[in-house]
Scaffold this motif. Structure first.
Motif, short mmCIF file in Angstrom:
data_model
loop_
_atom_site.label_atom_id
_atom_site.label_comp_id
_atom_site.label_asym_id
_atom_site.label_seq_id
_atom_site.Cartn_x
_atom_site.Cartn_y
_atom_site.Cartn_z
N VAL A 138 90.90 17.01 10.11
CA VAL A 138 91.03 16.58 8.72
C VAL A 138 90.10 15.39 8.48
N GLY A 139 89.32 15.45 7.42
CA GLY A 139 88.51 14.31 7.01
C GLY A 139 89.32 13.37 6.14
N VAL A 140 89.39 12.09 6.50
CA VAL A 140 90.17 11.12 5.73
C VAL A 140 89.26 9.96 5.33
N LEU A 200 102.11 24.56 12.69
CA LEU A 200 102.28 26.01 12.65
C LEU A 200 101.45 26.70 13.74
N ARG A 201 100.25 26.21 13.95
CA ARG A 201 99.35 26.82 14.93
C ARG A 201 99.67 26.38 16.36
N GLU A 202 100.51 25.32 16.47
CA GLU A 202 100.84 24.73 17.77
C GLU A 202 99.58 24.23 18.48
N VAL A 203 98.76 23.50 17.71
CA VAL A 203 97.54 22.90 18.24
C VAL A 203 97.49 21.43 17.83
N PRO A 204 96.66 20.61 18.49
CA PRO A 204 96.55 19.20 18.09
C PRO A 204 95.88 19.03 16.74
N LEU A 205 96.09 17.84 16.17
CA LEU A 205 95.47 17.45 14.91
C LEU A 205 94.49 16.32 15.19
N ARG A 206 93.33 16.38 14.58
CA ARG A 206 92.37 15.28 14.69
C ARG A 206 92.06 14.74 13.30
N LEU A 207 92.23 13.44 13.12
CA LEU A 207 91.89 12.76 11.87
C LEU A 207 90.55 12.06 12.05
N VAL A 208 89.61 12.34 11.15
CA VAL A 208 88.25 11.82 11.29
C VAL A 208 87.85 11.07 10.02
N HIS A 209 87.31 9.88 10.22
CA HIS A 209 86.73 9.11 9.11
C HIS A 209 85.25 8.93 9.40
N VAL A 210 84.43 9.20 8.38
CA VAL A 210 82.98 9.07 8.53
C VAL A 210 82.49 7.88 7.73
N ILE A 211 81.85 6.93 8.42
CA ILE A 211 81.24 5.80 7.74
C ILE A 211 79.84 6.21 7.30
N ASP A 212 79.62 6.19 6.01
CA ASP A 212 78.32 6.60 5.45
C ASP A 212 77.30 5.50 5.77
N TRP A 213 76.57 5.72 6.84
CA TRP A 213 75.65 4.69 7.32
C TRP A 213 74.25 5.27 7.48
N HIS A 245 105.74 14.54 11.31
CA HIS A 245 105.60 15.42 12.47
C HIS A 245 105.57 14.56 13.74
N PRO A 246 106.70 14.01 14.14
CA PRO A 246 106.73 13.06 15.26
C PRO A 246 106.31 13.65 16.60
N HIS A 247 106.36 14.96 16.75
CA HIS A 247 106.05 15.56 18.04
C HIS A 247 104.65 16.17 18.08
N LEU A 248 103.90 16.03 17.02
CA LEU A 248 102.56 16.62 16.96
C LEU A 248 101.56 15.74 17.72
N GLU A 249 100.71 16.37 18.50
CA GLU A 249 99.64 15.64 19.19
C GLU A 249 98.54 15.31 18.20
N ILE A 250 98.22 14.01 18.06
CA ILE A 250 97.26 13.57 17.05
C ILE A 250 96.25 12.63 17.69
N THR A 251 94.98 12.84 17.38
CA THR A 251 93.94 11.91 17.78
C THR A 251 93.17 11.47 16.53
N THR A 252 92.54 10.29 16.63
CA THR A 252 91.74 9.77 15.52
C THR A 252 90.37 9.36 16.04
N ARG A 253 89.39 9.42 15.16
CA ARG A 253 88.06 8.93 15.51
C ARG A 253 87.28 8.65 14.24
N TYR A 254 86.34 7.71 14.34
CA TYR A 254 85.45 7.54 13.21
C TYR A 254 84.01 7.59 13.68
#
Length: 301
Positions: free
Chosen positions: A19-21, A40-53, A86-95
């Motif tokens: 997901v782009g945030v 639903l897919r039983e897969v991890p979620l990744r939250l991504v932020h892009v710095i417009d540089w 979703h307390p049990h969902l595997e989540i990673t973040t990166r920018y």
């Protein structure tokens, strides 16, 4: 073949929802929608932020540290909201740094699905698809879903799913579009409505008084072709209740009208490029700008 085996077959080797945030309410709605999809897919979620540089000279005081803090705040807010739901969902973040559309397209290449937020133009007008969203859609072959704030009501039942809509062109090879739609409907245990729009051959349209019998016969022929196209998918996903309809006229307005009662609309776009570059195509463009539900765009040859 049962639904679970079919889902394993069409899912492929990628197991991630991205997901782009950017800190906006729209992107937080996209994060919530994407988290539900990852669950639903039983897969991890990744939250991504892009710095417009590099940062535009119009914002001279925005240095790397400030941009980094904005990224951290955007990701932290989305992460908190998602973990609460979703307390049990595997989540990673990166920018990342770079042009958002290009960076998001690269991230999408390693995911099953990319989810983006979009501003709403109102229940009758659909999405405001900005330059980043449009550029990202045409830059990736990964399915992309656009979500608005209105698509994630606070009081919605998290375990209830309404009807899904898929636009089908019987003259193309829509396997990727149908695979995505049937798999999504199977996960949700919801009904799927397949809509094909057709026109009379040009030779018939050149005459002002077309025989109604010819028009009805053409409609029956199209309906039969649609039924034959869907039959293998019905066998592959026996739990999915499929309703099919062949409607005369342009596809865009029919899909937009059907979206009023849908939880998700699935449309395809061609991977072929025009002399001016990749584009969405008229049907996907119409649905994205006027649908009253989240829209998933699936690239196909």
């Amino acid at each position: 073949m049962g639904d679970k085996a079919a889902r394993r077959e069409v899912r492929g080797m990628k197991h991630l929802v991205t997901v782009g945030v950017d800190g906006s309410p729209e992107s937080r709605a996209a994060a919530v929608w994407g988290a539900k999809e990852a669950s639903l897919r039983e897969v991890p979620l990744r939250l991504v932020h892009v710095i417009d540089w590099p940062i535009s000279p119009a914002v001279p005081r925005l240095d790397c540290d400030t941009a980094g803090r904005w990224a951290d705040e955007a990701l932290a807010a989305a992460l908190e909201d998602v973990r609460r739901r979703h307390p049990h969902l595997e989540i990673t973040t990166r920018y990342l740094s770079g042009r958002p559309a290009a960076a998001l397209a690269v991230e999408a290449a390693g995911a099953d699905l990319l989810v983006l937020g979009s501003r709403s133009l109102g229940s009758l007008l659909g999405f405001l698809v900005g330059t980043v969203g449009t550029a990202t859609l045409v830059a990736t072959e990964t399915p992309v879903t656009l979500v608005r704030v209105a698509d994630v009501p606070e009081d919605a039942d998290p375990n209830r799913y309404g009807e899904m809509i898929v636009g089908v062109d019987i003259h193309e090879a829509p396997d990727k579009v149908l695979a995505f739609a049937f798999e999504e409907a199977a996960r949700r245990s919801c009904a799927l409505r397949a809509i094909h729009s057709w026109k009379l051959p040009r030779a018939y349209r050149s005459f002002p008084n077309v025989d109604p019998d010819n028009e009805r016969e053409a409609g029956r022929s199209v309906a039969k072709m649609l039924d034959e196209l869907l039959e293998p998918w019905r066998r592959k996903f026996p739990s999915v209740n499929v309703d099919q309809v062949a409607l005369m006229g342009p596809a865009g307005p029919h899909l937009v009208q059907a979206s009023a009662d849908a939880d998700l609309v699935v449309v395809g776009r061609h991977l072929r490029r025009s002399p001016l570059g990749a584009h969405l195509g008229p049907v996907a463009h119409a649905v994205l700008h006027h649908a009253a539900a989240p829209v998933a765009v699936v690239a196909h040859s």
